[in-house]
Design a protein around this motif. Structure first.
Motif, short mmCIF file in Angstrom:
data_model
loop_
_atom_site.label_atom_id
_atom_site.label_comp_id
_atom_site.label_asym_id
_atom_site.label_seq_id
_atom_site.Cartn_x
_atom_site.Cartn_y
_atom_site.Cartn_z
N VAL A 69 -8.33 12.48 -6.33
CA VAL A 69 -9.05 11.49 -7.12
C VAL A 69 -9.69 10.46 -6.21
O VAL A 69 -9.01 9.71 -5.52
CB VAL A 69 -8.11 10.78 -8.13
CG1 VAL A 69 -8.88 9.73 -8.92
CG2 VAL A 69 -7.47 11.79 -9.06
N ARG A 70 -11.02 10.45 -6.20
CA ARG A 70 -11.77 9.48 -5.41
C ARG A 70 -11.52 8.10 -6.01
O ARG A 70 -11.68 7.89 -7.21
CB ARG A 70 -13.26 9.83 -5.51
CG ARG A 70 -14.17 9.12 -4.58
CD ARG A 70 -15.48 9.89 -4.45
NE ARG A 70 -16.01 10.32 -5.75
CZ ARG A 70 -16.96 9.66 -6.42
NH1 ARG A 70 -17.48 8.56 -5.92
NH2 ARG A 70 -17.41 10.10 -7.57
N SER A 71 -11.10 7.17 -5.19
CA SER A 71 -10.78 5.85 -5.72
C SER A 71 -11.98 4.93 -5.58
O SER A 71 -12.79 5.10 -4.68
CB SER A 71 -9.56 5.28 -4.99
OG SER A 71 -8.82 4.50 -5.88
N ILE A 139 -7.42 4.23 -10.92
CA ILE A 139 -8.37 3.13 -11.09
C ILE A 139 -9.72 3.71 -11.50
O ILE A 139 -10.37 4.39 -10.71
CB ILE A 139 -8.48 2.29 -9.80
CG1 ILE A 139 -7.10 1.69 -9.48
CG2 ILE A 139 -9.53 1.20 -9.95
CD1 ILE A 139 -6.99 1.07 -8.11
N TYR A 140 -10.08 3.47 -12.75
CA TYR A 140 -11.31 4.04 -13.31
C TYR A 140 -12.21 2.93 -13.85
O TYR A 140 -11.73 1.95 -14.39
CB TYR A 140 -10.98 4.94 -14.51
CG TYR A 140 -10.37 6.29 -14.22
CD1 TYR A 140 -10.50 6.94 -12.99
CD2 TYR A 140 -9.69 6.96 -15.25
CE1 TYR A 140 -9.95 8.21 -12.78
CE2 TYR A 140 -9.14 8.22 -15.05
CZ TYR A 140 -9.27 8.84 -13.82
OH TYR A 140 -8.75 10.10 -13.64
N ARG A 141 -13.53 3.21 -13.77
CA ARG A 141 -14.47 2.37 -14.52
C ARG A 141 -14.44 2.80 -15.98
O ARG A 141 -14.32 3.99 -16.27
CB ARG A 141 -15.88 2.56 -13.98
CG ARG A 141 -16.14 1.90 -12.64
CD ARG A 141 -17.57 2.15 -12.19
NE ARG A 141 -17.71 3.54 -11.77
CZ ARG A 141 -17.43 3.98 -10.54
NH1 ARG A 141 -17.04 3.14 -9.60
NH2 ARG A 141 -17.57 5.25 -10.24
N HIS A 209 -10.02 18.90 -17.17
CA HIS A 209 -10.55 18.37 -15.91
C HIS A 209 -9.55 17.39 -15.28
O HIS A 209 -8.94 16.58 -15.99
CB HIS A 209 -11.89 17.67 -16.16
CG HIS A 209 -12.61 17.35 -14.88
ND1 HIS A 209 -12.31 16.25 -14.12
CD2 HIS A 209 -13.57 18.03 -14.21
CE1 HIS A 209 -13.08 16.25 -13.04
NE2 HIS A 209 -13.86 17.32 -13.08
N PRO A 210 -9.38 17.46 -13.96
CA PRO A 210 -8.37 16.60 -13.32
C PRO A 210 -8.57 15.10 -13.50
O PRO A 210 -7.61 14.33 -13.34
CB PRO A 210 -8.43 16.98 -11.83
CG PRO A 210 -9.63 17.87 -11.67
CD PRO A 210 -9.96 18.43 -13.01
N VAL A 235 -11.17 9.18 -20.48
CA VAL A 235 -12.14 10.14 -19.93
C VAL A 235 -13.22 9.30 -19.25
O VAL A 235 -14.17 8.86 -19.90
CB VAL A 235 -12.76 11.00 -21.06
CG1 VAL A 235 -13.47 12.21 -20.47
CG2 VAL A 235 -11.71 11.44 -22.05
N PRO A 236 -13.08 9.07 -17.94
CA PRO A 236 -13.85 7.99 -17.32
C PRO A 236 -15.36 8.20 -17.25
O PRO A 236 -16.09 7.24 -17.09
CB PRO A 236 -13.25 7.89 -15.91
CG PRO A 236 -12.63 9.22 -15.65
CD PRO A 236 -12.15 9.71 -16.99
N TRP A 237 -15.84 9.46 -17.37
CA TRP A 237 -17.29 9.69 -17.27
C TRP A 237 -17.98 9.64 -18.62
O TRP A 237 -19.18 9.83 -18.72
CB TRP A 237 -17.58 11.01 -16.55
CG TRP A 237 -17.24 12.27 -17.32
CD1 TRP A 237 -18.09 13.00 -18.11
CD2 TRP A 237 -15.99 12.98 -17.33
NE1 TRP A 237 -17.45 14.09 -18.63
CE2 TRP A 237 -16.16 14.11 -18.16
CE3 TRP A 237 -14.74 12.75 -16.73
CZ2 TRP A 237 -15.12 15.02 -18.40
CZ3 TRP A 237 -13.71 13.66 -16.97
CH2 TRP A 237 -13.90 14.78 -17.79
#
Ligand code: MTE
Ligand code: MO
Length: 323
Positions: A69-71, A139-141, A209-210, A235-237
């Motif tokens: 997971v890209r932070s 940590i997600y937007r 999806h991861p 679902v951050p996107w």
């Protein structure tokens, strides 16, 4: 009643002028003070200073995000803002009032039924659910379709871990989610602002999806009621409304499930609802957003900045048609 003539009034009954004036000043002062107090109260009520949200139970064994997971290095939105500016129509349509209206929402005991096209349907209680996979900080937007965003340190685990346990059948193509329906506990469900219960859905590959998680906490602590306690999807996107709160039912299905906002206004909210600055909402642009706690506007990123991870889910699809 006998009206005394002035000369009959004993001097003891005649209020000394100075005292009288003082008393009048006192009464006037008291009235003014009462007004000030009342106005202050009114002012406070109108402005509803957010009552600080009581800190939740500290969640044990929270791990750093999975290495895959890209932070984001963006500044976290404050706990205060995350817990006092909420969309949760079951409690209120007023973002500033949700926290107060949800403050006594009891979320124990709680069960999530996972059913439909699966080999092993199961009713999970919260403790079972927390044991499915290690809890991670993610940590997600979060980008709301209304044009604001936050950066939230969620605690949760991949939805895939749960789906793997129940073993989807080969004809399962979508996942349908449902929020609790209980108007006694969710008072705004007595109104018809939306069709209740709130429902959402994902295609099975989106659900697996991861980056897709079930969140049980934020800032290292159990989710506050206003943020979707005790368990909500993230679902951050996708626009924030896809991240359904206070889930009680997860059903694997063959056909695309109905979703609350696309039923409410099909021309405004699609099933996919991927964050996309190039596809305006019919009534406003989605090109920019206001980050809560910041001045000015930021450019909105396609797939909310997660294109590298998720764009391949939509190859060959026209994102203007499948909005
Ligand atoms: N059950 C339910 N889930 C919901 C909503 C809602 O009204 N009811 N609002 C959605 C919207 S529009 C957003 S932007 C996010 C807000 O999450 P937050 O309050 O934790 O920031 O929750 C989503 N999940
Ligand atoms: Mo939203």
């Amino acid at each position: 009643m006998v009206i005394k003539r002035p000369e009959q009034i004993p001097s003891s009954e005649i209020t000394d002028k100075k005292v009288y004036l003082n008393r009048r000043n006192f009464m006037r002062g008291a009235a003014m003070l009462a007004t000030v107090v009342a106005t202050g109260e009114l002012y406070r009520r109108l402005n509803e200073p957010p009552q600080p949200t009581p800190r939740g139970e500290k969640l044990a064994g929270v791990q750093p995000p999975a290495p895959s997971v890209r932070s984001t290095s963006e500044k976290l939105t404050s706990f205060e803002d995350i817990t006092s500016y909420n969309n949760f129509y079951e409690f209120s349509t007023d973002k500033g009032a949700v926290a107060r209206k949800a403050k006594d929402f009891v979320t124990r005991p709680w069960t999530v039924r996972v059913e439909g096209l699966v080999n092993k349907p199961k009713v999970y209680d919260l403790d079972d659910l927390m044991k499915i996979a290690p809890l991670e900080e993610r940590i997600y937007r979060l980008r709301c379709v209304e044009g604001w965003s936050m950066v939230i340190p969620w605690v949760g685990f991949p939805l895939k871990a749960l789906l793997d346990e129940v073993e989807p059948l080969s004809n399962a193509r979508y996942v349908a989610f449902e929020t609790l329906f209980d108007p006694k506990r969710m008072p705004n469900q007595t109104t018809s602002v939306l069709d209740w219960p709130y429902v959402e859905g994902l295609r099975l590959d989106e659900a697996m999806h991861p980056l897709t998680i079930l969140a049980t906490g934020l800032y290292g602590e159990a989710l506050p009621p206003q943020d979707g306690a005790p368990v909500r999807l993230v679902v951050p996107w996708k626009y924030g409304f896809k991240s359904i709160k206070s889930i009680v039912n997860i059903r694997l299905v063959a056909d695309q499930p109905k979703t609350t906002w696309s039923m409410y206004a099909p021309n405004e909210y699609g099933f996919y609802s991927n964050v996309n600055p190039n596809v305006p909402h019919p009534r406003w642009s989605q090109a920019r957003e206001r980050r809560i706690g910041e001045y000015g506007l930021r450019d909105t990123l396609i797939f909310n900045g997660y294109a590298e991870e998720v764009a391949s889910l939509y190859t060959g699809m026209d994102l203007k048609v499948n909005f």
